[in-house]
Design a protein around this motif. Structure first.
Motif, PDB file in Angstrom:
ATOM      1  N   ALA A   1       0.809  -1.138   0.118  1.00  0.00           N
ATOM      2  CA  ALA A   1      -0.050  -0.040   0.256  1.00  0.00           C
ATOM      3  C   ALA A   1       0.879   1.140  -0.046  1.00  0.00           C
ATOM      4  N   ALA A   2       1.957   1.226   0.599  1.00  0.00           N
ATOM      5  CA  ALA A   2       2.773   2.440   0.781  1.00  0.00           C
ATOM      6  C   ALA A   2       3.393   2.704  -0.554  1.00  0.00           C
ATOM      7  N   LEU A   3       3.782   1.463  -1.218  1.00  0.00           N
ATOM      8  CA  LEU A   3       4.061   1.569  -2.615  1.00  0.00           C
ATOM      9  C   LEU A   3       3.302   2.159  -3.700  1.00  0.00           C
ATOM     10  N   VAL A   4       1.923   1.766  -3.375  1.00  0.00           N
ATOM     11  CA  VAL A   4       1.061   2.536  -4.098  1.00  0.00           C
ATOM     12  C   VAL A   4       0.932   4.086  -4.012  1.00  0.00           C
ATOM     13  N   ASN A   5       1.383   4.255  -2.959  1.00  0.00           N
ATOM     14  CA  ASN A   5       1.094   5.889  -2.725  1.00  0.00           C
ATOM     15  C   ASN A   5       2.275   6.503  -3.078  1.00  0.00           C
ATOM     16  N   LEU A   6       3.588   5.963  -3.177  1.00  0.00           N
ATOM     17  CA  LEU A   6       4.635   6.365  -3.619  1.00  0.00           C
ATOM     18  C   LEU A   6       4.501   6.510  -5.324  1.00  0.00           C
ATOM     19  N   SER A   7       3.867   5.785  -5.873  1.00  0.00           N
ATOM     20  CA  SER A   7       3.656   5.488  -7.381  1.00  0.00           C
ATOM     21  C   SER A   7       2.931   6.345  -7.990  1.00  0.00           C
ATOM     22  N   LEU A   8       1.847   7.055  -6.960  1.00  0.00           N
ATOM     23  CA  LEU A   8       1.093   8.264  -7.625  1.00  0.00           C
ATOM     24  C   LEU A   8       1.730   9.340  -8.247  1.00  0.00           C
ATOM     25  N   GLU A   9       2.894   9.672  -7.862  1.00  0.00           N
ATOM     26  CA  GLU A   9       3.769  10.914  -8.617  1.00  0.00           C
ATOM     27  C   GLU A   9       4.150  10.292  -9.634  1.00  0.00           C
ATOM     28  N   LYS A  10       4.176  11.098 -10.954  1.00  0.00           N
ATOM     29  CA  LYS A  10       4.751  10.895 -12.140  1.00  0.00           C
ATOM     30  C   LYS A  10       6.242  10.600 -12.104  1.00  0.00           C
ATOM     31  N   GLN A  11       6.853  11.393 -11.351  1.00  0.00           N
ATOM     32  CA  GLN A  11       8.346  11.489 -11.426  1.00  0.00           C
ATOM     33  C   GLN A  11       8.954  10.337 -10.600  1.00  0.00           C
ATOM     34  N   ASN A  12       7.875   9.437 -10.019  1.00  0.00           N
ATOM     35  CA  ASN A  12       8.341   8.309  -9.167  1.00  0.00           C
ATOM     36  C   ASN A  12       8.167   6.770  -9.887  1.00  0.00           C
ATOM     37  N   LYS A  13       7.306   7.208 -10.934  1.00  0.00           N
ATOM     38  CA  LYS A  13       7.036   5.796 -11.588  1.00  0.00           C
ATOM     39  C   LYS A  13       8.350   5.077 -12.321  1.00  0.00           C
ATOM     40  N   VAL A  14       8.983   5.491 -13.118  1.00  0.00           N
ATOM     41  CA  VAL A  14       9.920   5.162 -13.761  1.00  0.00           C
ATOM     42  C   VAL A  14      11.052   4.374 -12.504  1.00  0.00           C
TER      43      VAL A  14
END
Length: 500
Positions: A250-263
């Motif tokens: 779930a914490a990873l999902v939250n981090l993935s919400l930001e575009k600059q974090n996805k890659v």
């Protein structure tokens, strides 16, 4: 010698003299800049288009402006009062050629493709101008999975048919515009120490704290998406303790919400354990894993990598999950991943056509399933598999029933048939057998303007006369192709759904 003069004369008549060119350029510089035709300008950016695409509503936009609108779940209303429809995006090669010719004629530098992040900033500025009722119609809903209040992408039942969706926790301001200074390294250090602790309760406390901090604060999501923290999360995602696994994903999902974090997240190597969780993790963890893969698949740079890492089989299997959240997020992840040709080929080998057509016949998640089928119909391999799988008959039957989740679902069905119409004689024979012309003629009278355009194109294909048509025995052609399909099926070449 005479031939030399002749060569000079030929050369002179074939191209203008350098002096004449110089005069023309000087004259052009002295004049006012040429007026740019309005049809060359993107309705969203107001700039001349470098990579124009035409969308379902018939309008043309700069490609990345469309992608930005889709990514932000924003359908702008154009100056003429009409609504845009991004359910289908096709390169407008004719307009692109016209623009380049105009630039050459007027000695104007050809436009350069717009950067996606710049296009997104433009679109974000338009969103606050929308009525509050429109802003509330987000294609995803925040789902609080537990008392720790993590954020997971979730699709509501009454969701308008999405092409791409972001979780609704994305705010109207972009994290790309935030200047982060004075990073609190001690806070990250404290989290990492607790997450690496040998005490389970300390690890759980740190994960719950991380979930809360990254739930709504964009700056925090960017600040904590570091290689060191991702490395610790990667190990905890594989934990055999339910509380640790659920909170870590779930914490990873939250981090993935930001575009600059996805890659950054995909490159950290965290996708394989995420796939393992989707395959056999705890039920709540599987919900979050599907949401994380959906969120990460929104970035074009991640699509191929996620497919190569093996996410497609478990995502296809998750379409049969008991959890509605898992099914919906898996379907949307598959839609985004199927935008890439290499993933489409893999999905076809996994038997995706039969799986999705079965869902269409059962009426299950029609909108999202149709979107994936539209992507498949856009490729040669996908068309062949869909024609062999009975897609034409299925879609015509669907149109004849007249029962749709929404107008967008019906348009997606027409768009899929439109893609299949490029299947040559095979499509023509199947469509005639299914009674497509009658069904499409009804739709030509009652459908939207966008659907009518596609219907007309399909009818043209069906009515087009070829010299060889008179000699074709359609029944024999169809039977021979059916025999071929059965042979391929027995050989295991097309229906590998067991690997899901």
């Amino acid at each position: 010698m005479g031939s030399g003069k002749q060569r000079w004369k030929i050369s002179f008549h074939k191209s203008p003299s350098p002096l004449l060119l110089l005069k023309k350029q000087t004259h052009a510089q002295d004049q006012q800049p040429p007026s740019i035709p309005v049809e060359f300008l993107c309705p969203i950016s107001g700039s001349i288009m470098a990579d124009p695409v035409i969308v379902s509503s018939g309008h043309s936009f700069e490609r990345n402006c469309v992608h930005a609108c889709i990514s932000l779940s924003f359908n702008p209303t154009l100056p003429d009062g009409t609504a845009s429809d991004f359910s289908t995006v096709i390169p407008n090669l004719a307009l692109k050629s016209t623009i380049l010719n105009w630039c050459r004629l007027h000695l104007v530098d050809p436009p350069k493709p717009m950067d996606f992040y710049y296009a997104e900033k433009i679109v974000r500025k338009l969103i606050p101008q929308m009525p509050e009722s429109e802003l509330a119609r987000t294609p995803s809903e925040i789902s609080v999975a537990s008392s720790e209040e993590s954020v997971t992408p979730r699709i509501g039942r009454t969701t308008p048919l999405p092409l791409t969706t972001r979780p609704s926790c994305y705010s109207s301001s972009s994290s790309c515009d935030i200047e982060i200074s004075g990073t609190n390294f001690s806070e990250e250090e404290e989290l990492v120490v607790k997450l690496k602790s040998s005490q389970i309760h300390e690890q759980e406390e740190a994960l719950v704290s991380l979930r809360k901090m990254t739930r709504t604060l964009e700056e925090t999501r960017v600040r904590f998406c570091t290689p060191r923290l991702l490395s610790v999360l990667k190990s905890l995602i594989s934990s055999r303790y339910s509380s640790l696994q659920v909170n870590a994903v779930a914490a990873l999902v939250n981090l993935s919400l930001e575009k600059q974090n996805k890659v950054k997240i995909v490159r950290s190597g965290i996708v394989p354990p995420l796939i393992d969780v989707l395959r056999g993790g705890f039920p709540e963890s599987r919900d979050h894993a599907a949401g994380a893969l959906f969120s990460l698949s929104l970035d074009d740079q991640n699509k191929t990598a996620i497919g190569v890492l093996g996410a497609l089989p478990p995502l296809l299997h998750a379409l049969r999950s008991d959890s509605e959240r898992t099914r919906h997020d898996s379907a949307l992840a598959l839609y985004h991943l199927s935008l890439v040709q290499s993933n489409r080929v893999k999905m076809i080998k996994l038997g995706v056509v039969q799986i999705l057509l079965g869902m269409v016949k059962s009426g299950h998640m029609l909108g999202r399933v149709m979107l994936v089928l539209c992507n498949l119909a856009a490729s040669g391999e996908g068309r062949a598999a869909m024609l062999d799988g009975g897609a034409v008959e299925c879609f015509i039957s669907f149109l004849n029933q007249g029962e749709f989740e929404s107008e967008a679902t019906r348009e997606s069905c027409v768009a899929a048939l439109y893609g299949l119409s490029y299947g040559g004689l095979r499509f023509k024979g199947l469509a005639k057998e299914a009674g497509a012309e009658e069904a499409l003629m009804k739709l030509e009278e009652t459908g939207s303007e966008n659907a009518k355009k596609k219907v007309r194109r399909i009818l043209e294909v069906l009515r087009e006369k070829h010299e060889e048509d008179e000699d074709i025995n359609w029944e024999e052609l169809l039977n021979s192709d059916d025999d071929l399909s059965r042979t391929q099926s027995q050989a295991g070449g097309r229906t590998g759904s067991s690997s899901c």
